[in-house]
Design an enzyme around this catalytic site. Structure first.
Site, PDB file in Angstrom:
ATOM      1  N   GLN A  29      40.005 -19.711 -24.821  1.00  0.00           N
ATOM      2  CA  GLN A  29      39.329 -19.279 -23.555  1.00  0.00           C
ATOM      3  C   GLN A  29      39.844 -20.181 -22.358  1.00  0.00           C
ATOM      4  O   GLN A  29      39.653 -21.481 -22.374  1.00  0.00           O
ATOM      5  CB  GLN A  29      37.783 -19.441 -23.582  1.00  0.00           C
ATOM      6  CG  GLN A  29      37.158 -19.439 -22.227  1.00  0.00           C
ATOM      7  CD  GLN A  29      37.445 -17.693 -21.570  1.00  0.00           C
ATOM      8  OE1 GLN A  29      37.865 -17.998 -20.272  1.00  0.00           O
ATOM      9  NE2 GLN A  29      37.283 -17.009 -22.092  1.00  0.00           N
ATOM     10  N   SER A  45      23.273  -7.565 -12.281  1.00  0.00           N
ATOM     11  CA  SER A  45      23.840  -6.477 -12.092  1.00  0.00           C
ATOM     12  C   SER A  45      23.906  -5.543 -13.542  1.00  0.00           C
ATOM     13  O   SER A  45      23.661  -4.532 -13.550  1.00  0.00           O
ATOM     14  CB  SER A  45      25.263  -6.659 -11.706  1.00  0.00           C
ATOM     15  OG  SER A  45      26.031  -5.431 -11.666  1.00  0.00           O
ATOM     16  N   GLY A  50      23.644  -2.037 -16.713  1.00  0.00           N
ATOM     17  CA  GLY A  50      24.532  -2.168 -17.987  1.00  0.00           C
ATOM     18  C   GLY A  50      25.905  -2.766 -17.741  1.00  0.00           C
ATOM     19  O   GLY A  50      26.352  -3.047 -16.607  1.00  0.00           O
ATOM     20  N   GLU A  71      34.204 -13.382 -21.248  1.00  0.00           N
ATOM     21  CA  GLU A  71      33.206 -14.553 -21.370  1.00  0.00           C
ATOM     22  C   GLU A  71      32.332 -14.619 -20.441  1.00  0.00           C
ATOM     23  O   GLU A  71      31.161 -14.890 -20.981  1.00  0.00           O
ATOM     24  CB  GLU A  71      34.175 -15.793 -21.380  1.00  0.00           C
ATOM     25  CG  GLU A  71      33.225 -17.106 -21.473  1.00  0.00           C
ATOM     26  CD  GLU A  71      33.087 -17.519 -22.836  1.00  0.00           C
ATOM     27  OE1 GLU A  71      32.173 -18.237 -22.958  1.00  0.00           O
ATOM     28  OE2 GLU A  71      33.965 -17.251 -23.817  1.00  0.00           O
ATOM     29  N   ARG A 108      43.127  -9.983 -14.327  1.00  0.00           N
ATOM     30  CA  ARG A 108      41.725  -9.731 -13.290  1.00  0.00           C
ATOM     31  C   ARG A 108      41.487 -10.703 -12.362  1.00  0.00           C
ATOM     32  O   ARG A 108      40.458 -10.705 -11.582  1.00  0.00           O
ATOM     33  CB  ARG A 108      40.523  -9.716 -14.421  1.00  0.00           C
ATOM     34  CG  ARG A 108      40.538  -8.695 -15.531  1.00  0.00           C
ATOM     35  CD  ARG A 108      39.558  -8.812 -16.604  1.00  0.00           C
ATOM     36  NE  ARG A 108      38.190  -9.078 -15.886  1.00  0.00           N
ATOM     37  CZ  ARG A 108      37.357  -7.879 -15.742  1.00  0.00           C
ATOM     38  NH1 ARG A 108      37.792  -6.680 -15.794  1.00  0.00           N
ATOM     39  NH2 ARG A 108      36.175  -8.063 -15.008  1.00  0.00           N
TER      40      ARG A 108
END
Length: 272
Positions: A29, A45, A50, A71, A108
């Protein structure tokens, strides 16, 4: 596949709802810093709407799963005690999993530039890749990889400072050029002056010029308040002059006599 795992999985539109307890973190990671406030917002959120984007995992030999990407979503799910999370299961080896973890975060924009650099370094070291190999697998230029790895020359304190004061990647690379003792103050000045990247480059250049001047040997300063210091310098110069005359073949005799009141020098130079 273990029976408990079959019972625990629920397939929904090609996405598996997998128990959170069966998912282990990815050792590769790349993200090192998690903003607690942002994580809490994500948890709220998720609680209301969901998990919109499924996590990506791979199966492990022990019958569980290892996280590839997601993560923050997994951590947020644990904050609100979710029992299951939606996942896409990929058949990937360790190296492919590590590469995907880095790629997903970079694409991202989830990582800061220091985390990207550390992740690429970890990938190279762990799997014995060259910079060219890493660049090819990540789909970026080799020069980009080299520039990012340069950032790791910053000390831990330097890294905290550039992130604290919001320096961009180019500004951080400029700071690397400075001696470590000069970096912290430079980072503060860049922030206080609100310098852009080009201005930062010029500022660092000026600091380097100043630093080079500091390293130059300083001329000796004669203490004019102490006459004996000045006299000593002239006497030394006088002695060297006599020695130079002798070296040039001019015969001369030097006699020195010192009393409580004065120093006397007598130089005899034969005319024949």
């Amino acid at each position: 596949m273990p029976i408990f795992q079959k019972q625990a999985e629920r397939v929904v539109s090609n996405v598996l709802n997998i128990p959170v307890s069966l998912i282990e973190p990815n050792p590769a990671q790349p993200r090192e810093y998690f903003d607690d406030y942002a994580l809490t917002q994500l948890a709220v959120s998720i609680q209301q709407n969901g998990i919109v984007q499924p996590l990506t995992v791979r199966k492990t030999e022990g019958g569980g799963y290892q996280l590839i990407a997601g993560e923050r979503r997994l951590r947020a799910a644990k904050l609100i005690n979710l029992e299951f999370v939606p996942c896409i299961v990929l058949d990937r080896e360790d190296k492919q999993s590590a590469i995907l973890a880095i790629l997903e975060n970079i694409q991202r924009a989830d990582l800061n530039y220091l985390e990207e650099a550390a992740a690429i370094k970890k990938l190279i070291d762990h799997y014995g890749l060259t910079q060219e190999d890493a660049a090819s697998k990540l789909g970026i230029a080799q020069s980009t990889v080299a520039n990012k790895l340069r950032l790791l020359r910053l000390s831990e304190n330097d890294r905290r400072m550039v992130l604290k004061y919001g320096l961009n990647e180019r500004q951080a690379r400029a700071v690397i050029r400075l001696p470590e003792s000069k970096r912290e103050q430079a980072v503060r000045e860049i922030y206080l002056r609100q310098l852009n990247s080009t201005q930062t480059d010029k500022y660092v250049e000026a600091l380097l010029v100043e630093y080079e001047e500091e390293l130059k040997p300083k001329p000796k300063i004669i203490n004019k308040t102490n006459p004996y210091t000045v006299i000593g310098l002239y006497i030394n110069s006088f002695n060297k002059t006599v020695e130079a005359m002798k070296s040039a073949g001019i015969h001369c005799d030097l006699e020195k006599r010192q009393t409580e009141e004065c120093i006397e020098y007598l130089v005899k130079i034969p005319l024949k």
